[in-house]
Design a protein around this motif. Sequence first.
Motif, short mmCIF file in Angstrom:
data_model
loop_
_atom_site.label_atom_id
_atom_site.label_comp_id
_atom_site.label_asym_id
_atom_site.label_seq_id
_atom_site.Cartn_x
_atom_site.Cartn_y
_atom_site.Cartn_z
N PRO A 124 -7.71 -60.20 -10.06
CA PRO A 124 -7.57 -60.22 -9.10
C PRO A 124 -6.61 -61.36 -8.17
N ALA A 125 -6.42 -61.61 -7.05
CA ALA A 125 -5.41 -62.38 -6.35
C ALA A 125 -6.03 -63.85 -6.52
N GLN A 126 -7.04 -64.13 -6.34
CA GLN A 126 -7.57 -65.62 -6.32
C GLN A 126 -7.04 -66.40 -5.34
N LYS A 127 -6.79 -65.98 -4.33
CA LYS A 127 -6.15 -66.61 -3.08
C LYS A 127 -5.02 -67.48 -3.44
N ARG A 128 -4.16 -66.80 -4.28
CA ARG A 128 -2.84 -67.23 -5.11
C ARG A 128 -1.91 -68.17 -3.96
N GLU A 129 -1.91 -67.43 -2.87
CA GLU A 129 -1.05 -68.09 -1.76
C GLU A 129 -1.25 -69.55 -1.38
N GLY A 130 -2.60 -70.00 -1.48
CA GLY A 130 -2.86 -71.29 -1.64
C GLY A 130 -2.27 -72.24 -2.68
N PHE A 131 -2.36 -71.45 -4.05
CA PHE A 131 -1.76 -72.21 -5.15
C PHE A 131 -0.25 -72.35 -4.82
N PHE A 132 0.52 -71.58 -4.34
CA PHE A 132 2.00 -71.57 -4.32
C PHE A 132 2.29 -72.79 -3.24
N LYS A 133 1.42 -72.53 -1.98
CA LYS A 133 1.79 -73.65 -1.12
C LYS A 133 1.52 -75.09 -1.45
N GLY A 134 0.45 -75.17 -2.17
CA GLY A 134 -0.06 -76.43 -2.85
C GLY A 134 0.89 -76.85 -3.76
N LEU A 135 1.70 -75.86 -4.41
CA LEU A 135 2.33 -76.50 -5.46
C LEU A 135 3.57 -76.77 -5.00
N PHE A 136 4.24 -76.20 -4.11
CA PHE A 136 5.45 -76.65 -3.44
C PHE A 136 5.03 -78.15 -2.84
N GLU A 137 3.71 -78.18 -2.13
CA GLU A 137 3.71 -79.62 -1.45
C GLU A 137 3.58 -80.64 -2.50
N THR A 138 2.80 -80.20 -3.94
CA THR A 138 2.55 -81.31 -4.66
C THR A 138 3.84 -81.80 -5.59
N LEU A 139 4.77 -80.70 -5.80
CA LEU A 139 6.21 -81.07 -6.39
C LEU A 139 7.22 -81.42 -5.59
N SER A 140 6.96 -81.70 -4.16
CA SER A 140 7.99 -82.26 -3.37
C SER A 140 7.89 -83.62 -3.27
N GLU A 141 6.67 -84.23 -3.68
CA GLU A 141 6.37 -85.56 -3.65
C GLU A 141 7.09 -86.48 -4.77
N GLU A 142 7.42 -87.47 -4.20
CA GLU A 142 8.23 -88.39 -5.27
C GLU A 142 7.34 -89.53 -5.63
N PRO A 143 6.88 -90.12 -7.00
CA PRO A 143 6.78 -89.01 -7.90
C PRO A 143 5.73 -88.11 -8.01
N VAL A 144 5.88 -87.10 -8.52
CA VAL A 144 4.97 -86.06 -8.76
C VAL A 144 3.61 -86.64 -9.45
N GLN A 145 2.51 -86.44 -8.64
CA GLN A 145 1.19 -86.85 -9.06
C GLN A 145 0.54 -86.11 -10.13
N PRO A 146 0.52 -86.39 -11.29
CA PRO A 146 -0.14 -85.49 -12.34
C PRO A 146 -1.67 -85.13 -12.20
N ASP A 147 -2.15 -86.12 -11.68
CA ASP A 147 -3.79 -85.84 -11.42
C ASP A 147 -4.02 -84.86 -10.30
N LYS A 148 -2.80 -84.94 -9.21
CA LYS A 148 -3.06 -83.99 -8.02
C LYS A 148 -2.74 -82.62 -8.38
N PHE A 149 -1.58 -82.72 -9.27
CA PHE A 149 -1.10 -81.36 -9.88
C PHE A 149 -2.15 -80.65 -10.70
N LEU A 150 -2.98 -81.55 -11.47
CA LEU A 150 -3.89 -80.79 -12.29
C LEU A 150 -5.07 -80.39 -11.69
N LYS A 151 -5.30 -81.00 -10.59
CA LYS A 151 -6.44 -80.62 -9.44
C LYS A 151 -6.17 -79.48 -8.83
N LEU A 152 -4.90 -79.19 -8.47
CA LEU A 152 -4.45 -78.02 -7.93
C LEU A 152 -4.53 -76.86 -8.80
N TYR A 153 -4.13 -76.97 -10.04
CA TYR A 153 -3.85 -76.00 -10.98
C TYR A 153 -5.48 -75.51 -11.33
#
Length: 176
Positions: A124-153
């Motif tokens: 099922p979709a699992q609200k994947r749109e939220g994942f992509f939006k959060g991924l772009f937000e997380t990866l645009s930060e300098e530096p990328v925060q591994p804890d935030k990335f893992l929480k999103l994942y």
Amino acid sequence: MKTYREGYFEDKLKDEATVIEPNGGERYEMGNISVAFKVTSEMSNDQLGVYEIALSPETIGAKLHYHRFMDETFIINEGTVTLEIGNKKHHAKPGTVAYVPRFTPHGFRNDTEETAKLTLVFNPAQKREGFFKGLFETLSEEPVQPDKFLKLYNKYDSLPVDISNMIPVEEKNDVI
């Protein structure tokens, strides 16, 4: 003889289809990746998510990860996409379809000098749109925060195989 008065055999037809044109759908772009939402969780009552991805040359889409509650299907539309599934690498060309059931480690990237386009289908979709939006937000930060990335994942049913190598970044090419 029993009569069927409750309408069990009467279908109620609906007109709820959605048609997304080739360049249609909500689109997000960041660096070397763009994502277009074609069929969203909201449209499909969270049963199906269809997303069109464009990867610039030498770009990582996702490092090795797996899902517990959804299956993912890759459909290659243009270019060559390197699919890492389990311990194997596949150089998938246009027309390739790869079905990746839950609990199967997988990742994808464009290792070529040409843009690659693919369609991702989540069921099922699992609200994947939220994942992509959060991924772009997380990866645009300098530096990328591994804890935030893992929480999103983890929130969106993506579990990295190796948390020390989970962020889709290659310093040598400065891609996301």
